[in-house]
Design a protein around this motif. Structure first.
Motif, short mmCIF file in Angstrom:
data_model
loop_
_atom_site.label_atom_id
_atom_site.label_comp_id
_atom_site.label_asym_id
_atom_site.label_seq_id
_atom_site.Cartn_x
_atom_site.Cartn_y
_atom_site.Cartn_z
N GLY A 50 36.51 22.90 42.83
CA GLY A 50 37.88 22.66 43.23
C GLY A 50 38.88 23.38 42.21
N GLY A 51 40.10 23.25 42.54
CA GLY A 51 41.28 23.60 41.73
C GLY A 51 42.08 24.52 42.16
N HIS A 52 42.75 25.32 41.43
CA HIS A 52 43.49 26.13 41.80
C HIS A 52 43.48 27.70 41.13
N VAL A 53 43.32 28.79 41.83
CA VAL A 53 43.35 29.86 41.36
C VAL A 53 44.39 30.71 41.62
N ILE A 54 45.13 31.57 40.65
CA ILE A 54 46.05 32.33 40.82
C ILE A 54 45.60 33.92 40.72
N VAL A 55 45.59 34.41 41.70
CA VAL A 55 45.35 35.97 41.77
C VAL A 55 46.70 36.79 41.69
N THR A 81 41.03 35.73 26.00
CA THR A 81 41.93 34.75 26.53
C THR A 81 41.16 33.93 27.60
N PRO A 82 40.69 32.85 27.20
CA PRO A 82 40.15 32.11 28.23
C PRO A 82 40.83 31.56 29.39
N GLY A 83 40.23 31.70 30.57
CA GLY A 83 40.64 31.19 31.60
C GLY A 83 41.40 32.49 32.43
N ILE A 84 41.35 33.66 31.77
CA ILE A 84 41.89 34.89 32.53
C ILE A 84 40.66 35.80 32.88
N ASP A 118 44.08 26.80 37.32
CA ASP A 118 43.00 26.67 36.53
C ASP A 118 42.30 27.72 35.97
N ARG A 119 42.30 28.61 36.77
CA ARG A 119 41.76 29.94 36.39
C ARG A 119 42.73 30.94 36.91
N LEU A 120 43.05 32.06 36.25
CA LEU A 120 43.75 33.34 36.57
C LEU A 120 43.21 34.53 36.62
N VAL A 121 43.37 35.28 37.94
CA VAL A 121 42.78 36.54 38.20
C VAL A 121 43.82 37.56 38.13
N LEU A 122 43.71 38.45 37.03
CA LEU A 122 44.55 39.59 36.89
C LEU A 122 43.98 40.89 37.76
#
Lengths: 103, 424
Positions: free
Chosen positions: B32-37, B312-315, B129-133
């Motif tokens: 679960g959670g929110h991922v921004i791409v 950088t954790p989480g990215i 919670d997690r970021l995708v670049l």
């Protein structure tokens, strides 16, 4: 657990035997099959009319055989004979089971 | 449940914001959670879709993309050569809504990796919670001072990000007189799409051969040799374009004279009629702005089991922006595969599990030689725990035996399927 995952997990358990204690990633089959989607469509559902083979719902044994024929070079291909050599027998089994389970 | 309606979506976001919860189900294994791409190209769009699909709608996904439509770089050389129109390589983002991806057309102004928030250019903050670049590349004009301004870049085109520049380059080619010189400059590797410059040179030569047969194509390559499918390109040029196409290795562009469209090399100046400069490249700006560790000050260093930044954790970073694994090309196909590797890893992480220890990715890249015939290069890459990187599987992969029409059809079929895989 979704049917595809269950089948994949069972397939993997059968394959790895004593090594099953390592707790393999239950999503391995899904992840491996996803590497095919660029050409063969998401979950093996190729775009109709694109000329690419749809793998979803294909009999597992048939897929495994075809893949092995690509790998050995018996079956002529433009690119699949080269790609097939990058996957192990175990990986081919997992991928074939995954696509066979896509109805 | 594949679709989230707006209220569910906001509720999910609210949960994330209120609790900062990383894992959807307490004690369960569901992510679960929110991922921004950030970035809706081959990497980002694929990641957004697969995160939704594979989580069964359990993970909220927001895709932030500055353009309202996706325009494909693969196949765009056929727009330059006149075989295709821009509309043929343009797709919308509405297909992602079906998967419950929230698409926001905006730019990211900043990333706060410690707080796990991003700031949008038009205002507003969002937490993740997690970021995708997946930012692709930005161009480096420092080495060619006369090109280091917007006015010059409007005349000396790259067309290395498909869109208005693709159409503009086509126009320059159409306007060129019969007997003119079309020159394309290739930067030192690594750059986006290793065979791309040679494909463009080939299909432009094909167009000129038919329509303006007195014209020339000049490939000014900063590298010492053709960077991909070398034998196949050299054979095609010798068989089909002997009197049209000239290849010059070790010809790094030092500057340009914009008004006369002259390419300035170390020992030579080349006057052209259409000058197409593919500039050197680095990871898209947002990577450096986010404080990610870069290799050679250009490409993001990642952990190959998860595509997560080593600093950088989480990215997680996808596609052309990363420092590649050995022999791995910067291609749209590869970015799509990175996206699936990252999506699988992120969902494991969000469910409190380790990423798969043995990720595998593969690449197939087609190049057109003329309007109908194409060639490919393929490879398979698997994680090597000792070397901590993906390594090409020995004995697998390879190139076409010879250019052929079957692969020309396959190239278009590949495009249709990868576009669908990322956007529908």
């Amino acid at each position: 657990m979704k049917p595809a995952h269950l089948i994949a997990a069972l397939a993997l358990a059968a394959l790895t035997g004593s090594a099953a204690a390592q707790a393999p990633d239950p999503h391995l089959a899904r992840n491996l099959a996803a590497t095919c989607a660029n050409c063969h469509g998401t979950n093996g559902r190729a775009v109709p009319g694109s000329g690419m083979e749809a793998l979803a719902g294909t009999d597992k044994a048939k897929l495994v055989e075809k893949f092995r024929e690509y790998r050995s070079g018996i079956r002529p291909a433009t690119v699949m004979h080269q790609i097939a050599k990058g996957y192990s027998d175990e990986q081919i089994e997992l991928i074939a089971a995954y696509f066979a389970a896509q109805k | 449940m594949m679709n989230l309606n707006r209220r569910d979506f906001l509720r999910t976001l609210g949960t994330v914001a209120a609790g900062g919860a990383l894992y959807g189900c307490a004690g369960g294994t569901r992510a679960g959670g929110h991922v921004i791409v950030v970035g809706g190209g081959f990497g980002g769009a694929t990641a957004a879709k697969y995160l939704r699909m594979w989580s069964g709608g359990g993970v909220a996904v927001t895709l932030i993309e500055r353009n309202t439509q996706f325009i494909s770089c693969p196949i765009s050389n056929l727009v330059v050569s006149g075989e295709k129109q821009l509309g043929d390589i343009t797709l919308g983002y509405e297909g992602l809504a079906k998967w419950g991806v929230r698409v926001i057309h905006d730019e990211v102004a900043g990333v706060d990796a410690a707080k796990r928030t991003i700031r949008l250019a038009r205002g507003g903050e969002m937490s993740y919670d997690r970021l995708v670049l997946s930012p692709g590349v930005d161009f480096m004009y420092e080495g060619t001072p006369a090109l280091n301004n917007a006015a010059a870049q409007d005349q000396i085109l790259h067309a290395w990000k498909a869109g208005p520049q693709t159409v503009a380059l086509r126009k320059q080619l159409e306007d060129m007189k019969d007997g003119g010189v079309f020159a394309i400059t290739v930067p030192k590797a690594p750059y986006r799409c290793p065979p791309g410059p040679y494909e463009r040179a080939s299909v432009v030569a094909g167009y000129l051969k038919t329509h303006k047969p007195k014209s020339k194509v000049l490939v000014l390559d900063a590298n010492e040799e053709v960077q991909s499918k070398k034998g196949l390109f050299l054979k095609a040029w010798s068989d089909l374009y002997k009197d049209i196409l000239e290849y010059r290795p070790n010809s790094e562009l030092r500057d340009v004279d914009v008004a006369s469209r002259t390419a300035i090399l170390e020992f030579d100046k080349v006057k052209t009629d259409v000058l197409n400069v593919i500039p050197p490249q680095r990871a898209g700006d947002i990577a450096a702005k986010s404080g990610l560790k870069l290799v050679n000050n250009r490409w993001v260093e990642i952990d190959w089991r998860s595509m997560e930044s080593t600093s950088t954790p989480g990215i997680h970073i996808l596609g052309d922006a990363i420092f590649p694994a050995p022999t791995m090309p910067k291609s749209g196909h590869m970015a799509n595969q990175h996206a699936k590797l990252a999506a699988a890893a992120i969902l494991n992480l969000l469910a409190g599990q380790a990423p798969s220890p043995t990720p595998l990715v593969m690449n197939t890249c087609y190049s057109f030689i003329d309007a109908k015939n194409a060639i490919h290069v393929a490879s398979v890459h698997v994680y090597d725990a000792d070397k901590k990187t993906l390594q090409p599987v020995q004995g697998a992969g390879g190139v076409s035996a010879a250019r052929n029409e079957l692969e020309g059809k396959a190239a278009l079929g590949w495009a249709q399927n990868i576009w669908a895989d990322m956007l529908t």
